[in-house]
Write a protein that holds these residues in place. Structure first.
Motif, PDB file in Angstrom:
ATOM      1  N   GLY A  40      68.661  52.382  13.945  1.00 25.14           N
ATOM      2  CA  GLY A  40      68.366  51.211  14.748  1.00 25.14           C
ATOM      3  C   GLY A  40      67.338  50.307  14.122  1.00 25.14           C
ATOM      4  N   LEU A  59      70.282  51.172  23.914  1.00 26.28           N
ATOM      5  CA  LEU A  59      71.394  51.877  23.270  1.00 26.28           C
ATOM      6  C   LEU A  59      72.632  51.754  24.145  1.00 26.28           C
ATOM      7  CD1 LEU A  59      69.842  55.309  22.132  1.00 26.28           C
ATOM      8  CD2 LEU A  59      70.337  53.341  20.693  1.00 26.28           C
ATOM      9  N   HIS A  60      73.772  51.792  23.518  1.00 28.34           N
ATOM     10  CA  HIS A  60      75.051  51.838  24.219  1.00 28.34           C
ATOM     11  C   HIS A  60      75.673  53.199  23.951  1.00 28.34           C
ATOM     12  CE1 HIS A  60      79.209  50.765  25.312  1.00 28.34           C
ATOM     13  NE2 HIS A  60      78.686  49.756  25.977  1.00 28.34           N
ATOM     14  N   ASP A  62      78.696  53.718  23.129  1.00 29.60           N
ATOM     15  CA  ASP A  62      79.749  53.636  22.120  1.00 29.60           C
ATOM     16  C   ASP A  62      79.442  52.647  20.995  1.00 29.60           C
ATOM     17  OD1 ASP A  62      81.471  55.315  23.789  1.00 29.60           O
ATOM     18  OD2 ASP A  62      81.698  53.533  25.041  1.00 29.60           O
ATOM     19  N   ASP A  63      78.846  51.505  21.320  1.00 27.12           N
ATOM     20  CA  ASP A  63      78.693  50.414  20.358  1.00 27.12           C
ATOM     21  C   ASP A  63      77.342  50.417  19.649  1.00 27.12           C
ATOM     22  OD1 ASP A  63      81.199  49.467  20.999  1.00 27.12           O
ATOM     23  OD2 ASP A  63      80.467  48.121  22.558  1.00 27.12           O
ATOM     24  N   ASP A  64      77.277  49.686  18.547  1.00 21.64           N
ATOM     25  CA  ASP A  64      76.034  49.505  17.799  1.00 21.64           C
ATOM     26  C   ASP A  64      75.275  48.315  18.383  1.00 21.64           C
ATOM     27  OD1 ASP A  64      73.981  49.231  16.013  1.00 21.64           O
ATOM     28  OD2 ASP A  64      75.247  48.984  14.238  1.00 21.64           O
ATOM     29  N   TYR A  65      74.106  48.555  18.936  1.00 19.14           N
ATOM     30  CA  TYR A  65      73.298  47.515  19.568  1.00 19.14           C
ATOM     31  C   TYR A  65      72.082  47.132  18.724  1.00 19.14           C
ATOM     32  CZ  TYR A  65      75.581  46.796  24.066  1.00 19.14           C
ATOM     33  OH  TYR A  65      76.460  46.402  25.056  1.00 19.14           O
ATOM     34  N   SER A  66      72.117  47.440  17.434  1.00 20.07           N
ATOM     35  CA  SER A  66      70.958  47.196  16.576  1.00 20.07           C
ATOM     36  C   SER A  66      70.540  45.735  16.558  1.00 20.07           C
ATOM     37  CB  SER A  66      71.257  47.651  15.142  1.00 20.07           C
ATOM     38  OG  SER A  66      71.509  49.038  15.089  1.00 20.07           O
ATOM     39  N   GLN A  85      72.065  52.695  17.636  1.00 17.61           N
ATOM     40  CA  GLN A  85      73.401  53.249  17.780  1.00 17.61           C
ATOM     41  C   GLN A  85      73.303  54.768  17.815  1.00 17.61           C
ATOM     42  OE1 GLN A  85      75.959  52.595  14.382  1.00 17.61           O
ATOM     43  NE2 GLN A  85      77.827  52.732  15.608  1.00 17.61           N
ATOM     44  N   ALA A  89      79.596  57.907  18.086  1.00 15.27           N
ATOM     45  CA  ALA A  89      80.139  57.166  19.223  1.00 15.27           C
ATOM     46  C   ALA A  89      81.363  57.852  19.826  1.00 15.27           C
ATOM     47  CB  ALA A  89      80.493  55.739  18.798  1.00 15.27           C
ATOM     48  N   LYS A  96      75.183  62.455  22.813  1.00 13.77           N
ATOM     49  CA  LYS A  96      74.617  61.115  22.963  1.00 13.77           C
ATOM     50  C   LYS A  96      73.339  61.159  23.794  1.00 13.77           C
ATOM     51  CE  LYS A  96      79.250  59.126  22.754  1.00 13.77           C
ATOM     52  NZ  LYS A  96      80.290  58.326  23.435  1.00 13.77           N
TER      53      LYS A  96
END
Length: 439
Positions: A40, A59-60, A62-66, A85, A89, A96
């Motif tokens: 991240g 954070l999500h 499933d997805d990359d939230y960087s 992330q 995922a 997770k």
């Protein structure tokens, strides 16, 4: 071990690419080791200030939230924000949750940070609410016989000090149910489809200008959607039993494929196409307007109809996962009264799984902020989450004109500037809420 690797650490330009604010810096971080690592970016104001004692995790599941907008936006308002992330995922939900646990511990030990807040957006709210529920109560809350998938986490998790859920959906399991195509005749085959459930049929209420599905069709569709969903869940449970008895296709897990079961937005059924569904809240709530005035009213959705498409026959609309991952991440049961209505959704058994946010929030006691974005059909989940939340300090409001990702939803303005800069209102509200409680 926790590992931090400074890669950039240099100030972004003053407006951060989004809006004016404090100069900030971004630092690449790795958290965890071995096969489980969160990657991240930590966003901070260049100059440490009172707000910088509060760290926000974004954070999500499933997805990359960087690079998600709210990270730098909160930093420009003085806070520290870690966007990242999860390590896998496609993996099980428990992994997770443990990733998030490592991230909470990382920020708790970060110099200057005294409070840690979880921020869940969309499906990220599922992860954040499940984590906080387990951190406060232990995994036993999801190990009862009624649970579709029992949580396997044995270690203690560090609770966060607050939770923000911004345009949460109804939970990852619920979104799989809402995406499930009832037209599938043969499981695993996306080519054999029953025409009676065709969302593109004018007989059923389809129109390119905006769908108005008939009441009879909606009822029949939801009943069939619930039947198929429950049959798919039962199939997964049967395969899990076989696995646990050593009769699976592999020792640890096995592939699980659901035609027309992918839950990403283009695959959601009914809600995006018919704007009469999930069209308004049941009760009156605070609604933030362009000029920052707030009114209390029944909140109406502003979204436009999104054209339906025949996607079940495409592999991209197929949920390709494993038995264990499906049960922990995606499985929820529909009750006999399951129905999508103009003011919400009835008949989802939120409490039988930890992948549904409305059920998770019943076990959370820390301060909670809920915000719905009126340009998005998922905005209405905030109401049922609020109704189920046990926190004594819980706040709900809605942002007029915001799309699912907070910024102005395209196509809804009848006059330019009608809704101003709704994203700024969202970021300011989140910052003010944290200042009032944690500074």
């Amino acid at each position: 071990m926790l590992k931090m690797n400074h890669v950039t650490g240099c100030p972004l330009r003053a407006d951060g690419g989004y809006s004016k604010g404090l100069p900030i810096k971004d630092t690449y971080v790795q958290i965890g080791d071995g096969m489980r690592r969160v990657h991240g970016v930590l966003y901070e104001p260049v100059k440490f200030m009172a707000e910088s004692r509060v760290g926000v995790i974004i954070l999500h599941s499933d997805d990359d939230y960087s690079t998600f907008a709210i990270g730098p936006e909160l930093a420009k308002r003085g806070f520290c924000a870690l966007c990242g992330q999860v390590s896998d995922a496609e993996g099980g939900f428990d992994k997770k949750i443990l990733d998030l646990g490592d991230t909470v511990n990382f920020l708790k030990k970060y110099e200057g940070i005294h409070k840690v807040i979880l921020m869940g957006h969309s499906g990220g709210a599922t992860l954040m609410s499940a984590y906080q529920s387990i951190a406060e109560n232990g995994a036993s809350v999801y190990q009862e016989a009624r649970c579709l998938c029992r949580c396997t986490i044995s270690e203690s998790l560090t609770p966060a000090d607050g939770v923000m859920l911004l345009d949460s959906n109804w939970g990852n399991g619920s979104m799989t149910l809402l995406s499930m195509d009832p037209a599938v005749v043969e499981e695993g085959n996306g080519m054999k489809l029953a025409p009676e459930f065709d969302l593109l049929s004018e007989k059923n209420g389809y129109s390119p200008e905006g769908c108005h599905y008939t009441e009879a069709f909606l009822k029949k569709y939801c009943e069939a959607q619930a039947r198929r969903n429950n049959a798919v869940v039962k199939k997964a449970l049967d395969r899990l039993t076989a696995l646990e008895k050593g009769h699976g296709l592999f020792l640890d897990d096995e592939p699980f494929i659901v035609a027309g079961g992918a839950q990403f937005a283009p695959c959601n059924k009914l809600l995006p196409q018919d704007v009469r569904l999930a069209a308004h809240t049941k009760k009156a709530y605070d609604l933030m307007h362009a000029d920052k005035t707030v009114t209390k009213e029944i909140v109406h959705c502003l979204r436009k109809s999104r054209p339906a498409r025949r996607s079940t026959s495409l592999l991209e609309s197929c949920l390709i996962t494993t038995v264990r991952s499906f049960l922990s991440n995606r499985a929820v049961m529909a009750a006999g009264n399951y129905l999508i209505q103009e003011d919400g959704i009835e008949g989802i058994q939120w409490n039988d799984t930890y992948n549904c946010t409305p059920g998770n929030v019943r076990n959370i006691s820390v301060p909670m902020l809920l915000m719905g974005m009126t340009g998005s059909y998922e905005y209405l989940a905030s109401e049922i989450i609020y109704e189920n939340a046990s926190s004594e300090d819980k706040t709900i409001c809605f942002s007029e004109g915001s799309g699912h990702n907070f910024f102005l939803q395209n196509g809804i303005e009848t006059v330019p500037g009608q809704y101003g800069d709704p994203a700024k209102n969202v970021f300011d509200k989140a910052a003010d809420w944290m200042r009032e409680r944690f500074i």
